[in-house]
Scaffold this motif. Structure first.
Motif, PDB file in Angstrom:
ATOM      1  N   ALA A 154      -7.155  -6.308   8.597  1.00  0.00           N
ATOM      2  CA  ALA A 154      -8.221  -6.190   7.586  1.00  0.00           C
ATOM      3  C   ALA A 154      -9.592  -6.351   8.238  1.00  0.00           C
ATOM      4  CB  ALA A 154      -8.017  -7.242   6.498  1.00  0.00           C
ATOM      5  N   ALA A 155      -9.709  -7.316   9.144  1.00  0.00           N
ATOM      6  CA  ALA A 155     -10.984  -7.526   9.836  1.00  0.00           C
ATOM      7  C   ALA A 155     -11.301  -6.348  10.756  1.00  0.00           C
ATOM      8  CB  ALA A 155     -10.930  -8.822  10.641  1.00  0.00           C
ATOM      9  N   ALA A 156     -10.277  -5.837  11.414  1.00  0.00           N
ATOM     10  CA  ALA A 156     -10.501  -4.731  12.362  1.00  0.00           C
ATOM     11  C   ALA A 156     -10.932  -3.457  11.640  1.00  0.00           C
ATOM     12  CB  ALA A 156      -9.232  -4.469  13.169  1.00  0.00           C
ATOM     13  N   LEU A 157     -10.334  -3.213  10.474  1.00  0.00           N
ATOM     14  CA  LEU A 157     -10.641  -1.977   9.752  1.00  0.00           C
ATOM     15  C   LEU A 157     -11.685  -2.192   8.660  1.00  0.00           C
ATOM     16  CD1 LEU A 157      -7.029  -0.472   9.451  1.00  0.00           C
ATOM     17  CD2 LEU A 157      -8.770  -0.023  11.175  1.00  0.00           C
ATOM     18  N   GLU A 158     -12.140  -3.434   8.543  1.00  0.00           N
ATOM     19  CA  GLU A 158     -13.189  -3.800   7.575  1.00  0.00           C
ATOM     20  C   GLU A 158     -12.817  -3.426   6.147  1.00  0.00           C
ATOM     21  OE1 GLU A 158     -16.283  -1.780   9.975  1.00  0.00           O
ATOM     22  OE2 GLU A 158     -17.280  -3.729   9.949  1.00  0.00           O
ATOM     23  N   VAL A 159     -11.624  -3.846   5.758  1.00  0.00           N
ATOM     24  CA  VAL A 159     -11.154  -3.649   4.376  1.00  0.00           C
ATOM     25  C   VAL A 159     -10.508  -4.963   3.928  1.00  0.00           C
ATOM     26  CG1 VAL A 159     -10.763  -1.152   4.559  1.00  0.00           C
ATOM     27  CG2 VAL A 159      -8.943  -2.738   5.212  1.00  0.00           C
ATOM     28  N   PRO A 160     -10.301  -5.151   2.607  1.00  0.00           N
ATOM     29  CA  PRO A 160      -9.626  -6.371   2.154  1.00  0.00           C
ATOM     30  C   PRO A 160      -8.159  -6.410   2.621  1.00  0.00           C
ATOM     31  CG  PRO A 160     -10.780  -5.300   0.341  1.00  0.00           C
ATOM     32  CD  PRO A 160     -10.809  -4.351   1.483  1.00  0.00           C
ATOM     33  N   GLU A 161      -7.632  -7.624   2.673  1.00  0.00           N
ATOM     34  CA  GLU A 161      -6.260  -7.813   3.147  1.00  0.00           C
ATOM     35  C   GLU A 161      -5.255  -7.089   2.244  1.00  0.00           C
ATOM     36  OE1 GLU A 161      -5.868 -11.911   4.302  1.00  0.00           O
ATOM     37  OE2 GLU A 161      -3.694 -11.678   4.491  1.00  0.00           O
ATOM     38  N   ASN A 162      -5.523  -7.084   0.936  1.00  0.00           N
ATOM     39  CA  ASN A 162      -4.613  -6.401   0.003  1.00  0.00           C
ATOM     40  C   ASN A 162      -4.536  -4.907   0.282  1.00  0.00           C
ATOM     41  OD1 ASN A 162      -3.913  -8.693  -1.327  1.00  0.00           O
ATOM     42  ND2 ASN A 162      -5.450  -8.464  -2.949  1.00  0.00           N
ATOM     43  N   THR A 163      -5.684  -4.362   0.684  1.00  0.00           N
ATOM     44  CA  THR A 163      -5.718  -2.927   1.007  1.00  0.00           C
ATOM     45  C   THR A 163      -4.816  -2.636   2.201  1.00  0.00           C
ATOM     46  OG1 THR A 163      -7.988  -2.857   0.218  1.00  0.00           O
ATOM     47  CG2 THR A 163      -7.271  -1.009   1.568  1.00  0.00           C
ATOM     48  N   VAL A 164      -4.852  -3.540   3.173  1.00  0.00           N
ATOM     49  CA  VAL A 164      -3.989  -3.378   4.359  1.00  0.00           C
ATOM     50  C   VAL A 164      -2.523  -3.383   3.937  1.00  0.00           C
ATOM     51  CG1 VAL A 164      -3.217  -4.483   6.496  1.00  0.00           C
ATOM     52  CG2 VAL A 164      -5.646  -4.346   5.976  1.00  0.00           C
ATOM     53  N   ALA A 165      -2.166  -4.337   3.060  1.00  0.00           N
ATOM     54  CA  ALA A 165      -0.771  -4.417   2.596  1.00  0.00           C
ATOM     55  C   ALA A 165      -0.372  -3.120   1.880  1.00  0.00           C
ATOM     56  CB  ALA A 165      -0.618  -5.617   1.662  1.00  0.00           C
ATOM     57  N   THR A 166      -1.304  -2.591   1.086  1.00  0.00           N
ATOM     58  CA  THR A 166      -1.014  -1.333   0.368  1.00  0.00           C
ATOM     59  C   THR A 166      -0.840  -0.176   1.346  1.00  0.00           C
ATOM     60  OG1 THR A 166      -2.387  -2.145  -1.445  1.00  0.00           O
ATOM     61  CG2 THR A 166      -1.861   0.201  -1.455  1.00  0.00           C
ATOM     62  N   TRP A 167      -1.748  -0.075   2.299  1.00  0.00           N
ATOM     63  CA  TRP A 167      -1.678   1.018   3.279  1.00  0.00           C
ATOM     64  C   TRP A 167      -0.363   0.955   4.058  1.00  0.00           C
ATOM     65  CZ3 TRP A 167      -7.213   0.846   5.880  1.00  0.00           C
ATOM     66  CH2 TRP A 167      -8.144   1.375   4.975  1.00  0.00           C
ATOM     67  N   LEU A 168      -0.020  -0.259   4.481  1.00  0.00           N
ATOM     68  CA  LEU A 168       1.210  -0.398   5.276  1.00  0.00           C
ATOM     69  C   LEU A 168       2.437  -0.044   4.432  1.00  0.00           C
ATOM     70  CD1 LEU A 168       0.497  -3.619   7.373  1.00  0.00           C
ATOM     71  CD2 LEU A 168       0.798  -1.303   8.240  1.00  0.00           C
ATOM     72  N   HIS A 169       2.426  -0.495   3.179  1.00  0.00           N
ATOM     73  CA  HIS A 169       3.548  -0.188   2.292  1.00  0.00           C
ATOM     74  C   HIS A 169       3.696   1.323   2.110  1.00  0.00           C
ATOM     75  CE1 HIS A 169       6.291  -0.452  -1.070  1.00  0.00           C
ATOM     76  NE2 HIS A 169       5.458   0.273  -1.808  1.00  0.00           N
ATOM     77  N   ARG A 170       2.577   2.003   1.847  1.00  0.00           N
ATOM     78  CA  ARG A 170       2.620   3.457   1.645  1.00  0.00           C
ATOM     79  C   ARG A 170       3.015   4.176   2.936  1.00  0.00           C
ATOM     80  NH1 ARG A 170      -2.809   4.080  -2.078  1.00  0.00           N
ATOM     81  NH2 ARG A 170      -1.913   3.132  -3.920  1.00  0.00           N
ATOM     82  N   ALA A 171       2.494   3.677   4.043  1.00  0.00           N
ATOM     83  CA  ALA A 171       2.827   4.308   5.329  1.00  0.00           C
ATOM     84  C   ALA A 171       4.324   4.180   5.611  1.00  0.00           C
ATOM     85  CB  ALA A 171       2.023   3.649   6.449  1.00  0.00           C
ATOM     86  N   HIS A 172       4.899   2.998   5.347  1.00  0.00           N
ATOM     87  CA  HIS A 172       6.332   2.808   5.587  1.00  0.00           C
ATOM     88  C   HIS A 172       7.162   3.698   4.664  1.00  0.00           C
ATOM     89  CE1 HIS A 172       5.134  -0.606   8.032  1.00  0.00           C
ATOM     90  NE2 HIS A 172       6.379  -0.704   8.451  1.00  0.00           N
ATOM     91  N   SER A 173       6.714   3.823   3.424  1.00  0.00           N
ATOM     92  CA  SER A 173       7.436   4.689   2.491  1.00  0.00           C
ATOM     93  C   SER A 173       7.409   6.134   2.978  1.00  0.00           C
ATOM     94  CB  SER A 173       6.806   4.617   1.095  1.00  0.00           C
ATOM     95  OG  SER A 173       6.856   3.293   0.629  1.00  0.00           O
ATOM     96  N   ALA A 174       6.230   6.570   3.434  1.00  0.00           N
ATOM     97  CA  ALA A 174       6.092   7.952   3.916  1.00  0.00           C
ATOM     98  C   ALA A 174       6.936   8.171   5.172  1.00  0.00           C
ATOM     99  CB  ALA A 174       4.624   8.249   4.211  1.00  0.00           C
ATOM    100  N   LEU A 175       6.914   7.202   6.068  1.00  0.00           N
ATOM    101  CA  LEU A 175       7.693   7.330   7.309  1.00  0.00           C
ATOM    102  C   LEU A 175       9.186   7.399   6.986  1.00  0.00           C
ATOM    103  CD1 LEU A 175       5.816   4.784   9.631  1.00  0.00           C
ATOM    104  CD2 LEU A 175       5.835   7.270   9.842  1.00  0.00           C
TER     105      LEU A 175
END
Lengths: 186, 159
Positions: A154-175
């Motif tokens: 979240a700090a590296a990409l400058e977004v909230p932590e929840n957003t990171v969790a959402t992105w990772l969840h969607r990325a895993h689903s897509a993969l």
């Protein structure tokens, strides 16, 4: 050369973070030379910011270095420096070619058939990663190549932590969808 | 915890990113929910696959040393040592003298008449200063002799 505000020396920092940053840049750019340049530039920028300008890292140094590296990779993409991998390098990415000494072998002493299976899998995975939105891909790579926590991503990409969790969840689903489809093909 | 809501939390659980309470709640939920337990197994499998495929590439030999060397050079170039100010002044003085010499001789080559004029004036100035110093010395010597004579006349015992 001590890092300001800590007892850690720069050579120790370089030794600790180089492998992860290199993996990150290598996966983002697909070129060894570009990945090496990005690693060097990342450390140089961090060094100048922390030592010369007295910048204080609020989160973690790992997140800060990750952010610099990701931005540098994006810059290279924008400048069109990304090149198609030469065939030899594709083989290496797929796990069929030469390995650097000390690399983690994902499948141990498996034979050529197993390596071929894993090579196909790696190609599919790489293709699936390439289809992800850039932010999702960056989050996945920061997690798996540089071992960042959600907070650090979240700090590296400058977004909230929840957003990171959402992105990772969607990325895993897509993969998973991509890999399942590939597996189902004859 | 319902089986619809925690899907995103399950990945965080697999990644070890939940705090202690949330992790414990998830663990208890998994013990009683076969669907979520199966989902966690699938997520673990994918996570392991990603770790294996993305986390094996090693940095080229010597990269760390090249980076460390570059940082070392950056430290030397961008920060003059604060504990050696004399060296800095000596360097600045030498640079200024060299610059002056270059300007002086360069001007001589470009404007020979002006150069000759400046050289003549400088020579005259040095000669004048020498003459003045000689006169001052002579006057100082005469003053000394006069003082000595007066002292002799007045019987001060000056030889």
């Amino acid at each position: 050369m001590n890092r300001p505000g800590s007892g850690e020396t720069w050579p120790a920092i370089v030794a600790e973070h180089t492998p992860g940053l290199y993996r990150l840049a290598w996966q983002m750019l697909g070129s060894r030379a570009d990945a090496e340049d990005v690693v060097q530039e990342t450390f140089l920028r961090a060094f100048v910011a922390l030592e010369k300008r007295g910048l204080v890292v609020r989160t973690s140094l790992r997140a800060y270095l990750g952010r610099i590296a990701v931005n540098l990779c994006y810059d290279r993409h924008r400048r069109g420096r990304r090149q198609e991998l030469p065939s030899g390098e594709v083989e290496e990415v797929a796990g069929l070619g030469r390995r650097e000494s000390g690399s983690r072998d994902a499948w141990g002493e498996s034979g050529p058939e197993q390596a071929l299976i894993h090579g196909d899998q790696a190609r599919e995975l790489r293709q699936a990663l390439g289809n992800l939105p850039p932010n999702h891909r960056a989050a996945v790579l920061l997690r798996y190549t540089y071992d960042l926590s959600y907070r650090e991503i979240a700090a590296a990409l400058e977004v909230p932590e929840n957003t990171v969790a959402t992105w990772l969840h969607r990325a895993h689903s897509a993969l998973r969808r991509h890999l399942t489809q590939e597996e189902a093909r004859p | 915890m319902t089986c619809q809501v925690p899907r995103m939390g399950l990945l965080a659980y697999v990644h070890g990113q939940l705090d202690r309470e949330a992790a414990e709640a998830t663990r208890l939920h998994l013990a009683g929910c076969a669907a979520c337990a199966a989902e966690v197994r699938r997520l673990r499998c994918l996570s392991d696959l990603l770790t294996c495929h993305l986390g094996w590439e090693a940095a080229p030999a010597g990269l760390e040393f090249r980076v460390a060397d570059r940082l070392h050079r950056a430290a030397r170039w961008e920060a003059p040592r604060p504990d050696d100010p004399q060296a800095e002044w000596a360097g600045a003085g030498a640079l200024a003298a060299a610059s002056l010499a270059v300007v002086f001789y360069g001007a001589g080559a470009l404007y020979p008449q002006a150069y000759a004029f400046v050289v003549n004036q400088a020579t005259s100035l040095v000669a004048g200063l020498g003459s003045l110093a000689g006169q001052l010395a002579a006057r100082w010597s005469a003053l000394g002799r006069a003082t000595s004579a007066i002292g002799t006349l007045l019987g001060w015992g000056v030889p």
